[in-house]
Design a protein around this motif. Sequence first.
Motif, short mmCIF file in Angstrom:
data_model
loop_
_atom_site.label_atom_id
_atom_site.label_comp_id
_atom_site.label_asym_id
_atom_site.label_seq_id
_atom_site.Cartn_x
_atom_site.Cartn_y
_atom_site.Cartn_z
N THR A 86 4.58 -70.81 15.16
CA THR A 86 5.69 -69.89 14.96
C THR A 86 5.34 -68.50 15.46
O THR A 86 6.14 -67.86 16.15
CB THR A 86 6.07 -69.84 13.46
N TYR A 87 4.14 -68.01 15.11
CA TYR A 87 3.73 -66.69 15.57
C TYR A 87 3.54 -66.66 17.08
O TYR A 87 3.91 -65.70 17.75
CB TYR A 87 2.44 -66.26 14.87
N ARG A 88 2.97 -67.72 17.64
CA ARG A 88 2.64 -67.73 19.07
C ARG A 88 3.86 -67.86 19.95
O ARG A 88 3.97 -67.21 20.98
CB ARG A 88 1.66 -68.89 19.34
N ASP B 118 7.56 -64.73 24.46
CA ASP B 118 6.87 -65.97 24.08
C ASP B 118 7.84 -67.13 24.00
O ASP B 118 7.50 -68.26 24.35
CB ASP B 118 6.14 -65.80 22.75
N VAL C 125 8.24 -65.88 17.52
CA VAL C 125 8.53 -64.56 16.97
C VAL C 125 9.03 -63.58 18.03
O VAL C 125 10.04 -62.90 17.83
CB VAL C 125 7.28 -64.00 16.25
N VAL D 170 2.26 -72.26 11.21
CA VAL D 170 2.28 -70.81 11.17
C VAL D 170 1.83 -70.25 12.52
O VAL D 170 2.44 -69.32 13.07
CB VAL D 170 1.38 -70.29 10.02
N TRP D 171 0.76 -70.80 13.09
CA TRP D 171 0.28 -70.34 14.39
C TRP D 171 1.33 -70.55 15.48
O TRP D 171 1.58 -69.67 16.30
CB TRP D 171 -1.01 -71.08 14.78
#
Length: 144
Positions: A118-120, A127, A123, A115-116
């Motif tokens: 993917t968000y970092r 990035d 998204v 999850v981290w």
Amino acid sequence: MASTVASLPSPLLLPARKSQSGNFSTFPVSLLSGRRKHVSFIVKASGESSESSTTLTVFKSVQNVWETPEDRLGLVGLGFAAIAAFWASTNFIAAIDKLPLFPTVLELIGIFYSVWFTYRYLVFKPDREELFQILNKAASDILG
């Protein structure tokens, strides 16, 4: 063979004709019932792919090391160490998997990290570009 050739799309079927570079064999193919045409296949090779050239360079470097008598023992030792490390790592993972709480904790850590990540990195567009730069730098460092 005829049914396979007859089912090919039309751009892949070439009418038989004389070639300037030589004669190619033709195969009688029934495209429609009652009609016969001759079809010739011409295959030309294009240059080497990068994957095969990389494989060849790795193979040639191992072959060069094998030809040197003093390096042969080191190469055999390296192969044995790789096999022993693989065996030890599979047994270590199997032993960890038998512990009652440890696999669940590792699974939760993996989910949180995914999850981290993917968000970092995935998204937002800047990035993603940063991730591509990191990957390209790592690939250039590895390949030279």
